[in-house]
Design a protein around this motif. Structure first.
Motif, PDB file in Angstrom:
ATOM      1  N   MET A   1       0.821  -1.207   0.000  1.00 44.03           N
ATOM      2  CA  MET A   1       0.000   0.000   0.000  1.00 44.03           C
ATOM      3  C   MET A   1       0.864   1.270   0.000  1.00 44.03           C
ATOM      4  O   MET A   1       0.362   2.368  -0.086  1.00 44.03           O
ATOM      5  N   ARG A   4       0.422   3.568  -3.018  1.00 42.94           N
ATOM      6  CA  ARG A   4      -0.711   4.485  -2.979  1.00 42.94           C
ATOM      7  C   ARG A   4      -0.348   5.784  -2.264  1.00 42.94           C
ATOM      8  O   ARG A   4      -0.724   6.857  -2.697  1.00 42.94           O
ATOM      9  N   GLU A 429      -7.764   5.172   3.010  1.00 47.16           N
ATOM     10  CA  GLU A 429      -7.819   4.323   1.844  1.00 47.16           C
ATOM     11  C   GLU A 429      -9.280   4.025   1.533  1.00 47.16           C
ATOM     12  O   GLU A 429      -9.713   4.020   0.386  1.00 47.16           O
ATOM     13  N   ASP A 430     -10.050   3.814   2.604  1.00 49.17           N
ATOM     14  CA  ASP A 430     -11.455   3.429   2.416  1.00 49.17           C
ATOM     15  C   ASP A 430     -12.272   4.587   1.832  1.00 49.17           C
ATOM     16  O   ASP A 430     -13.125   4.382   0.988  1.00 49.17           O
ATOM     17  N   GLN A 431     -11.949   5.834   2.262  1.00 44.72           N
ATOM     18  CA  GLN A 431     -12.683   6.972   1.703  1.00 44.72           C
ATOM     19  C   GLN A 431     -12.370   7.141   0.219  1.00 44.72           C
ATOM     20  O   GLN A 431     -13.256   7.386  -0.597  1.00 44.72           O
ATOM     21  N   PHE A 433     -11.299   4.839  -1.868  1.00 45.26           N
ATOM     22  CA  PHE A 433     -11.873   3.749  -2.653  1.00 45.26           C
ATOM     23  C   PHE A 433     -13.385   3.926  -2.799  1.00 45.26           C
ATOM     24  O   PHE A 433     -13.951   3.655  -3.861  1.00 45.26           O
ATOM     25  N   ALA A 442      -9.125   9.290  -8.514  1.00 51.01           N
ATOM     26  CA  ALA A 442      -8.408   9.392  -7.240  1.00 51.01           C
ATOM     27  C   ALA A 442      -8.078  10.848  -6.946  1.00 51.01           C
ATOM     28  O   ALA A 442      -8.212  11.326  -5.815  1.00 51.01           O
TER      29      ALA A 442
ATOM     30  N   ARG B  50     -10.681  -2.937  -5.410  1.00 50.14           N
ATOM     31  CA  ARG B  50     -10.020  -2.396  -4.223  1.00 50.14           C
ATOM     32  C   ARG B  50      -8.563  -2.812  -4.142  1.00 50.14           C
ATOM     33  O   ARG B  50      -8.209  -3.959  -4.405  1.00 50.14           O
ATOM     34  N   GLU B  51      -7.735  -1.817  -3.775  1.00 45.72           N
ATOM     35  CA  GLU B  51      -6.309  -2.062  -3.602  1.00 45.72           C
ATOM     36  C   GLU B  51      -6.079  -3.046  -2.457  1.00 45.72           C
ATOM     37  O   GLU B  51      -6.797  -3.063  -1.465  1.00 45.72           O
ATOM     38  N   GLU B  73     -12.235   3.458 -10.663  1.00 51.09           N
ATOM     39  CA  GLU B  73     -13.180   4.452 -11.175  1.00 51.09           C
ATOM     40  C   GLU B  73     -13.624   4.124 -12.597  1.00 51.09           C
ATOM     41  O   GLU B  73     -14.739   4.429 -13.004  1.00 51.09           O
ATOM     42  N   PHE B  84     -21.756  -0.946  -0.398  1.00 57.24           N
ATOM     43  CA  PHE B  84     -20.827  -1.424   0.620  1.00 57.24           C
ATOM     44  C   PHE B  84     -21.541  -2.068   1.807  1.00 57.24           C
ATOM     45  O   PHE B  84     -22.596  -1.615   2.231  1.00 57.24           O
ATOM     46  N   VAL B  88     -18.859   4.181   3.853  1.00 52.31           N
ATOM     47  CA  VAL B  88     -17.782   4.991   4.431  1.00 52.31           C
ATOM     48  C   VAL B  88     -18.253   6.424   4.683  1.00 52.31           C
ATOM     49  O   VAL B  88     -18.971   7.001   3.870  1.00 52.31           O
ATOM     50  N   GLU B  89     -17.827   7.003   5.792  1.00 52.89           N
ATOM     51  CA  GLU B  89     -18.179   8.389   6.109  1.00 52.89           C
ATOM     52  C   GLU B  89     -17.147   9.353   5.515  1.00 52.89           C
ATOM     53  O   GLU B  89     -15.957   9.104   5.583  1.00 52.89           O
ATOM     54  N   ILE B  90     -17.621  10.448   4.936  1.00 56.75           N
ATOM     55  CA  ILE B  90     -16.696  11.479   4.448  1.00 56.75           C
ATOM     56  C   ILE B  90     -17.114  12.813   5.054  1.00 56.75           C
ATOM     57  O   ILE B  90     -17.983  13.504   4.531  1.00 56.75           O
TER      58      ILE B  90
END
Ligand SMILES: Nc1ncnc2c1ncn2[C@@H]1O[C@H](COP(=O)(O)OP(=O)(O)OP(=O)(O)O)[C@@H](O)[C@H]1O
Ligand SMILES: [Mg+2]
Lengths: 482, 260
Positions: A1, A4, A429-431, A433, A442, B50-51, B73, B84, B88-90
């Motif tokens: 990772m 990234r 990373e989760d946000q 992705f 990205a 996903r990475e 993307e 999901f 996820v929260e932003i």
């Protein structure tokens, strides 16, 4: 990772767009600092005796001081004798009287920077004072403001035309003995902006100063003095850029704000001095003293700053809450990337009763950037009912950057309430992705997340600046929706 | 639409999927069930790109293309959508802004013009009604402070706005109350179409009462251990997964010991 993280760093970095140099015929003084140099500067500016006296007192005091080293910033020693303390585009001795007299090459420079000095509808809402190296080159909308009794002019002009006001207020917030850099500034400052809003007047447009360092080996030492008399209101914007150079350049400014009874001053900065290159070479050392004095009751001073530039930023815009019920605010976004260092924060000094202050600090670090919040909240014995709320959030991009928080709290009155909240997060990373899985690149995702992080501060900026600030952070204009 | 062949995936060098095969055709709805930790979310993440989810063997074809060659993307813009399991929260980013950015990214990709604020809001409001959601949620930060059920509904709202070709819903039913489950199921059913395929990851038969799948699969020991029609879900509800795993184990041992 790890891959990234590297990519993340690249994403928020962008090339410095203001790094060009304008060749001009200049009038400057020899390198180095001495009483003689100060006398020359004062003479060039045709200053009254009190000004020269003040400068010399500051210089003599400065000789007894040593550079401060308590901040979490590191730089090689600065040779104060290797700096040129005065450099002005050559023109009429007493500066241009109108835009028509300004060197067209200079006007083009400002056009290039996106700060047109022509008084036209584009900037109708903003009056601009442009400071180029050591001197103010143009102030727009002077007459229109004059009709309301507002004085907005270069500092040199104020010294000549309004010596009483200058003498009364200069150094009354930041005395010439204040600190190493402020004292140096007091001795050698060459120009800056001056602004006086008479009692009961609400300034109808944003006042703005645009600082530009152009000449090589030149320090910029400007001074800004803003006085809002009883019941007056003013919103003031400050922007800055410099050419790209391999050597570091010193910028040591002083800003003093005075708010009298019921007056309000809103001071916003978008600081974009040259930050140095990817390897940490070059860039501006920005060592600035900014302080506001809520001198009388019910006054309010708010600082909003977006700090994206400079190799080193060392500044703590502060408010002295002297008047009862006065209010101080500090909203800050500081971004450090590559090898940039920022040690910034504020001081809220509560002296009056029921004084209130709010501190909202957002630090973003990427690359090898280091970002420190340093804030003092001081409540004196006299400040019954004082309240402070502080929130400090840090956002890290990648794993080689650093964030620090140094809150200092001194409370001498038991009725005071002081709250402090702090958080540190990494762009997840989760946000990233999550956004990408919705089709967002990205790069746009980072912008989105960063602008979300800064939103509460951007909201405080005047419209034009909010847009500029978002662009600076690599954020698209649309980010303000919703 | 989607063909997965002999898929092997490791996460932090730990093998999770070990030879998974799955084929999903346009218009179909497939349910994937299986014990906790069997790799259902792993499969969903691999599809979305996903990475950290490393494909060590096998291939995935989507609409005739090599899916693994596309960035996350790009997959989204080509019509893959993942709801999901843990949205996820932003902080600070308005829900409506994320939606608009996402939709316009898709539209740009398809060579369509971006929607302006007015048209966009009209579109979103229609979908909100379908999901029985409060408009206020549009202006709150993405998933921040949303209840568990609100987060799940918000995922389906995004799906309704983005109109994907292949939707993967990872336990969208978990945490929904009975009424919400019906609303979400209605939302999903409204999107069933001959051009669209869906993969529902779930633990419960109940969701499948509302959304009737064409196929039900059990993921165990890193592969599809058992497949069947809609009735398989009822069997599983009664008998659990133990027997599926035991049989898969036996088959695996047999094939590993055999000459093939
Ligand atoms: N980063 C990681 N490092 C090590 N193991 C991981 C990592 N991420 C996932 N795993 C493991 O992979 C396995 C499969 O996880 P996955 O989330 O795909 O299961 P699941 O079938 O979705 O489970 P559930 O039904 O509980 O949602 C689990 O054993 C999990 O612990
Ligand atoms: Mg799961």
């Amino acid at each position: 990772m790890g891959k990234r993280s590297v990519q993340l760093d690249e994403l928020i970095s962008q090339e410095y767009r203001h790094g060009f140099y304008t060749p001009l015929d200049v009038d400057d003084v020899p390198r180095g600092l001495s009483e003689d140099v100060i006398r020359v500067i004062s003479a060039k500016k045709q200053e009254p005796a009190f000004m020269l006296e003040w400068r010399l007192k500051a210089f003599r005091h400065w000789l007894t001081m040593t550079e401060p080293h308590w901040a979490t910033v590191h730089h090689p020693p600065i040779d104060y004798q290797d700096i040129v303390y005065y450099s002005a585009p050559r023109g009429k001795a007493d500066g241009p009287q109108s835009l028509a007299e300004v060197d067209p090459e200079l006007l083009r420079t400002y056009e290039k920077l996106g700060v047109p000095l022509q008084e036209r509808e584009l900037l109708a809402g903003v009056a601009v004072d442009a400071v180029f190296d050591s001197v103010s080159v143009a102030t727009t909308f002077k007459e229109k403001l004059g009709e309301l009794g507002i004085i907005f002019c270069s500092f040199s002009e104020a010294v000549r035309n309004h010596p009483d006001l200058v003498q009364e207020y200069l150094g009354s917030v930041v005395p010439y003995t204040d600190n190493f850099f402020a004292t140096l500034n007091s001795a050698v400052f060459s120009d800056g902006s001056f602004c006086y809003i008479p009692p009961g007047v609400r300034c109808p447009m944003e006042l703005s100063t645009y600082f530009r360092i152009n000449a090589r080996n030149t320090g910029q030492f400007e001074r800004t003095l803003i006085i809002a008399d009883r019941g007056a209101y003013v919103s003031y914007l400050e922007g800055c850029t410099a050419p790209m150079r391999d050597e570091n350049q010193l910028h040591a400014a002083v800003v003093e704000l005075i708010a009298r009874e019921g007056a309000q001053i809103k001071y916003s900065t978008v600081q974009n001095w040259y930050p140095g290159d990817k390897d940490g070479k070059g860039g501006i050392y920005n060592f600035v003293t900014k302080r506001g004095d809520c001198r009388e009751a019910n006054s309010k001073i708010s600082w909003t700053q977006v700090e994206t530039g400079s190799a080193i930023t060392w500044k703590y815009p502060s408010v002295i809450l002297r008047g009862d019920n006065s209010v101080g605010e500090f909203h800050s976004v500081a971004l450090t990337n590559h090898w940039q260092q920022a040690d910034t924060g504020t001081k809220m000094i509560h002296l009056g009763r029921n004084t209130r202050s709010t501190i909202l600090s957002k630090g973003i670090s990427a690359g090898h950037g280091s970002n420190a919040y340093r804030g003092l909240v001081k409540v004196a014995k006299s400040a019954a009912g004082a309240r402070n709320y502080t929130q400090c959030d840090s956002l890290l991009l990648g794993d080689r950057c650093a964030a620090h928080t140094f809150p200092y709290i001194e409370v001498k009155n038991p009725t005071a309430r002081v709250e402090h909240e702090a958080s540190t997060s990494r762009i997840g990373e989760d946000q990233l992705f999550y956004c990408q899985s919705r089709g967002i690149s990205a790069e746009d995702a980072v912008s989105l997340i960063v602008s979300g992080f800064c939103k509460e501060v951007f909201r405080q900026l005047p419209m034009e600046f909010a847009v500029e600030a978002q662009k600076l952070l690599g954020v698209s204009l649309e980010g303000s929706i919703g | 639409m989607l063909e997965i062949r002999n898929l092997h995936v490791t996460v932090d060098d730990k093998p999770i999927l070990r030879g998974l095969d799955l084929e999903v055709r346009a218009g179909e709805v497939h349910a994937i069930m299986g014990p906790n930790g069997s790799g259902k979310s792993t499969l969903a993440y691999v599809l979305a790109g996903r990475e950290g989810y490393v494909v060590t063997q096998g291939e995935i074809r989507y609409m005739g293309r090599d899916l693994l060659a596309l960035a996350p993307e790009e997959r989204a813009r080509e019509g893959i959508f993942l709801a999901f399991q843990y949205p996820v929260e932003i902080p600070g980013v308005a829900n409506v802004y994320l939606l608009k950015a996402a939709l316009n990214a898709m539209r740009r990709h398809r060579g369509e013009s971006e929607l302006d604020a007015v048209d966009f809001l009209a579109l979103v409001k229609g979908k909100l009604k379908l999901m029985d959601m409060d408009e206020a949620l549009l202006y709150r930060a993405v998933n921040e402070g949303f209840s568990g059920g609100e987060k799940k509904r918000n995922e389906i709202l995004q799906m309704a706005v983005l109109e994907p070709r292949l939707a993967i819903l990872d336990e969208t039913d978990s945490g929904l109350d009975i009424d919400a489950l019906k609303v979400v199921a209605n939302g999903v059913n409204a999107m069933r179409s001959p051009e669209r395929a869906m993969i529902l990851v779930t633990h419960y038969q109940r969701l499948l009462d509302y959304i009737r799948p064409d196929r039900v699969h059990v993921l165990a020991l890193g592969r599809i251990a058992l497949s069947g029609g809609p009735d398989l879900a009822q069997d599983l509800e009664r008998r659990g997964y133990g027997w599926v795993e035991a049989e898969a184990q036996k088959r695996h041992a047999a094939s590993a010991g055999g000459p093939g």
